[in-house]
Design a protein around this motif. Structure first.
Motif, mmCIF file in Angstrom:
data_model
loop_
_atom_site.group_PDB
_atom_site.id
_atom_site.type_symbol
_atom_site.label_atom_id
_atom_site.label_comp_id
_atom_site.label_asym_id
_atom_site.label_seq_id
_atom_site.Cartn_x
_atom_site.Cartn_y
_atom_site.Cartn_z
ATOM 1 N N GLY A 13 0.929 -1.276 -0.002
ATOM 2 C CA GLY A 13 -0.026 0.091 -0.094
ATOM 3 C C GLY A 13 0.904 1.337 -0.072
ATOM 4 O O GLY A 13 0.705 2.087 -0.707
ATOM 5 N N ALA A 14 2.079 1.333 0.710
ATOM 6 C CA ALA A 14 2.667 2.530 0.784
ATOM 7 C C ALA A 14 3.520 2.487 -0.618
ATOM 8 O O ALA A 14 3.657 3.848 -0.941
ATOM 9 C CB ALA A 14 3.799 2.467 1.943
ATOM 10 N N LEU A 20 2.071 6.566 -6.984
ATOM 11 C CA LEU A 20 0.698 7.560 -7.102
ATOM 12 C C LEU A 20 1.141 8.841 -7.295
ATOM 13 O O LEU A 20 1.034 9.807 -8.050
ATOM 14 C CB LEU A 20 -0.462 7.034 -6.626
ATOM 15 C CG LEU A 20 -1.710 8.145 -6.917
ATOM 16 C CD1 LEU A 20 -2.169 7.843 -8.415
ATOM 17 C CD2 LEU A 20 -2.685 7.772 -5.995
ATOM 18 N N ALA A 21 1.849 9.092 -6.145
ATOM 19 C CA ALA A 21 2.338 10.664 -5.806
ATOM 20 C C ALA A 21 3.399 11.141 -6.816
ATOM 21 O O ALA A 21 3.392 12.072 -7.350
ATOM 22 C CB ALA A 21 2.916 10.774 -4.256
ATOM 23 N N ALA A 22 4.140 10.278 -7.026
ATOM 24 C CA ALA A 22 5.406 10.519 -8.041
ATOM 25 C C ALA A 22 4.799 10.638 -9.372
ATOM 26 O O ALA A 22 5.066 11.620 -10.015
ATOM 27 C CB ALA A 22 6.476 9.277 -8.211
ATOM 28 N N GLY A 23 3.744 9.973 -9.782
ATOM 29 C CA GLY A 23 2.983 10.092 -11.078
ATOM 30 C C GLY A 23 2.228 11.258 -11.305
ATOM 31 O O GLY A 23 2.331 11.961 -12.246
ATOM 32 N N LEU A 24 1.617 11.679 -10.127
ATOM 33 C CA LEU A 24 0.750 13.103 -10.056
ATOM 34 C C LEU A 24 1.719 14.253 -10.182
ATOM 35 O O LEU A 24 1.596 15.290 -11.018
ATOM 36 C CB LEU A 24 -0.009 13.242 -8.871
ATOM 37 C CG LEU A 24 -1.181 12.141 -8.799
ATOM 38 C CD1 LEU A 24 -2.077 12.344 -7.363
ATOM 39 C CD2 LEU A 24 -2.129 12.714 -9.875
#
Length: 145
Positions: A13-14, A20-24
């Protein structure tokens, strides 16, 4: 669920949240990763006024007008010109016909308000990106390597 399964779920999950944060972040910065735009690229891109940008090219011959600390000049890539205004001290090596990169804001009238001006550091140097853009347009007149 066993202790190992809980730990594995937490780690997966982490990692997913980090991905996801890096992609955004990369998605948000997709247009700002470029070191600078040439006047032609800026016209093609149709950037909204108020956007912070870096513009690179050559200082157009005969375009420099100084009035105290206020300076206006045109940056060209030999295809298009962009009017630039700047208040402050220019680098010692700033002159017409030389490579320059300006950092600032695009104004609603299409002109560019520069916060900083970066000039080449010796007579043979031009930022690689400026030279590549000029070569791409077929107007490069530098020495062959």
């Amino acid at each position: 669920m066993t202790r190992k399964a809980k730990r594995l779920t937490l780690i997966v999950g982490a990692l997913a949240a980090l991905g996801l944060a890096a992609g955004l972040v990369l998605f948000a910065l997709r247009d700002n990763i470029v070191f600078f735009y040439t006047p032609s690229e800026l016209a093609e891109k149709q950037v909204a006024p108020g956007a912070r940008l870096r513009i690179g090219g050559l200082v157009k011959e005969g375009s420099v007008v100084k009035s105290g600390r206020d300076v206006s000049f045109a940056v060209t890539d030999k295809t298009r010109d962009l009017s630039v205004s700047y208040t402050g001290l220019l680098p010692d090596l700033f002159r017409e016909g030389q490579g320059v990169v300006v950092d600032g804001v695009l104004q609603p009238d299409g002109a560019f308000r520069a916060d900083s001006v970066l000039a080449k550091h010796d007579e043979r140097y031009m930022p690689r990106e400026v030279a590549d853009a000029l070569k791409k347009q077929g107007v490069w007149q530098g020495e062959a390597k």
